[in-house]
Design a protein around this motif. Structure first.
Motif, mmCIF file in Angstrom:
data_model
loop_
_atom_site.group_PDB
_atom_site.id
_atom_site.type_symbol
_atom_site.label_atom_id
_atom_site.label_comp_id
_atom_site.label_asym_id
_atom_site.label_seq_id
_atom_site.Cartn_x
_atom_site.Cartn_y
_atom_site.Cartn_z
ATOM 1 N N GLU A 161 -13.216 -63.487 38.797
ATOM 2 C CA GLU A 161 -12.054 -64.157 38.210
ATOM 3 C C GLU A 161 -11.797 -65.501 38.910
ATOM 4 N N SER A 162 -11.583 -66.568 38.111
ATOM 5 C CA SER A 162 -11.469 -67.897 38.726
ATOM 6 C C SER A 162 -10.561 -68.809 37.907
ATOM 7 N N GLY A 197 -9.671 -59.540 40.625
ATOM 8 C CA GLY A 197 -9.793 -60.919 41.084
ATOM 9 C C GLY A 197 -8.592 -61.325 41.911
ATOM 10 N N GLY A 206 -13.794 -60.717 45.414
ATOM 11 C CA GLY A 206 -12.652 -60.248 44.623
ATOM 12 C C GLY A 206 -11.596 -59.604 45.505
ATOM 13 N N GLU A 220 -14.313 -59.375 39.832
ATOM 14 C CA GLU A 220 -14.245 -60.075 41.128
ATOM 15 C C GLU A 220 -14.516 -61.566 40.988
ATOM 16 N N SER A 246 -11.384 -61.534 33.626
ATOM 17 C CA SER A 246 -10.351 -60.962 34.485
ATOM 18 C C SER A 246 -10.683 -59.491 34.691
#
Ligand code: ZN
Length: 390
Positions: free
Chosen positions: A365-366, A76, A13, A363, A360
């Motif tokens: 987050e994608s 993220g 992240g 870490e 969100s």
């Protein structure tokens, strides 16, 4: 991915608190990229960074594309950063294609959007929009007693340009959705209609502290038992305002809060959200009746009115999604954004793309490169709708 190296965490992240060393490094990189793309850089008194690509007509108000580069401590790679770098990508694409727009294009990176180091959130776009006073904002302190003014000077971003609104043709912000709606609906793009009204309240139920063993069940004044019935009713009641309503009990605090004592007091926080201010007020009134009927106290903690993005902003994003051929849907934003403040300055539109699992401020987050590209293309065409038609 290059930007995510600044403040990278071991779990993949980003920790890039506003005005930290990592934030400075990210800002420096962003400014270098913008200068390489031929933009003129301006820093204002709140450390907001504006990168300007000239237009053919000097008298046209610029079109702004904005977001933020700061993050929460375990954030993220994409919250905020996507919107700033997609705006830069738009400028680079126009450069590569040798397209000159009538209106200038300004990329804005706002200081301290997240509000975790310095409260409140979105403070610098708020000063720009005339919502917060500059001196108030510069004096905000973090938990170590350092204020925004000192930290801006320390990292070299205490700019001289006045932090106040100037004429803008339109404002657009591309952002990850930070929720699961687009993914669940299988849509590539969200056309954001607004931010719902929010009301925070606290219901305080009084009881009588007594021994858990020696007090028979029928001789107790137990606020938890009352709360169970109240909350059951509340979850039933909120159904009539679905699918748009949100109701959250985030904290239940019993006093004294020990295993073997019937609580003398129970405080319950209530977070109510709906796109309509009227509905939220109706729900608040329901809670006042509940409090009265149960001899409880209802405290109002926070009122945040709903914000609607302007028809011009929404239409520009709709048309852009059409041009790009992206599958799109309208939706509200559950979170606040800098674009919300900008609605006071110019017609504003917001574009969401899906993020994996709706995660969100996490870490993990994608997003996919395809969705990022689609979002950037919609941003490009939304900007062109306004920047070309002067
Ligand atoms: Zn954000």
């Amino acid at each position: 991915m290059a930007m995510a190296q600044f403040g990278a965490t071991p779990n993949g992240g980003v920790c890039r608190l506003a005005l930290s060393d990592a934030d400075k490094a990210a800002r420096d990189q962003f400014v270098r990229w913008c200068e390489a793309a031929g933009c003129a850089i301006t820093i204002d008194q709140m450390g907001n960074i504006f990168a300007r690509r000239a237009g053919k007509r000097v008298d046209s108000p610029p079109v702004m594309a904005c977001s933020h580069l700061d993050s929460v401590p375990t954030g993220g790679k994409f919250d905020g950063t996507l919107g700033v770098l997609a705006a830069l990508e738009v400028v680079e694409t126009l450069n590569d294609s040798q397209v000159a727009t009538d209106a200038p294009i300004v990329i804005a990176s706002w200081t301290n959007e997240e509000g975790v180091r310095f409260a409140p959130a979105m403070i610098a776009s708020g000063v720009f929009a005339g919502i917060f006073d500059l001196e108030f904002a510069l004096g905000r302190v973090d938990k170590d007693g350092r204020n925004i003014r000192q930290e801006l000077q320390r990292i070299g971003y205490a700019g001289t340009a006045e932090c106040q609104r100037w004429p803008l043709g339109a404002v657009f912000e591309l952002h990850i959705e930070q929720g699961p709606v687009l993914e669940a609906a299988g849509k590539q793009v969200g056309i954001v209609t607004g931010v719902p009204a929010i009301r925070w309240m606290r219901l305080v139920l009084e009881g009588q502290e007594a021994h858990a063993g020696s007090t028979p069940m029928h001789l107790r004044r137990d606020p938890v038992r009352a709360a169970v019935a109240i909350l059951q009713n509340a979850y039933d009641y909120i159904k009539r305002f679905l699918p748009d309503a949100r109701f959250t009990v985030g904290n239940l605090l019993a006093e004294p809060g020990v295993v073997n004592t019937i609580p003398g007091k129970l405080a319950i926080t209530l977070d109510v959200r709906h796109p309509s201010d009227k509905v939220v007020t109706e729900i608040e009134q329901w809670w006042h009746r509940v409090a009265r009927d149960n001899g409880a106290i209802l405290e109002k903690l926070w009122v945040s009115p709903s914000v609607q993005f302007s028809p011009e902003g929404i239409t520009a994003v709709e048309k852009a999604a059409n041009v790009v051929g992206a599958s799109a849907m309208h939706l509200g934003s559950g979170a606040g954004h800098d674009a919300v403040h900008l609605t006071r300055v110019a017609p504003t539109g917001m574009i969401f793309i899906p993020c994996k699992g709706g995660l969100s401020h996490n870490e993990a987050e994608s997003i996919t490169p395809q969705d990022a590209a689609t979002g950037a293309n919609v941003l490009l065409h939304a900007i062109l709708q306004v920047a070309q038609l002067v």
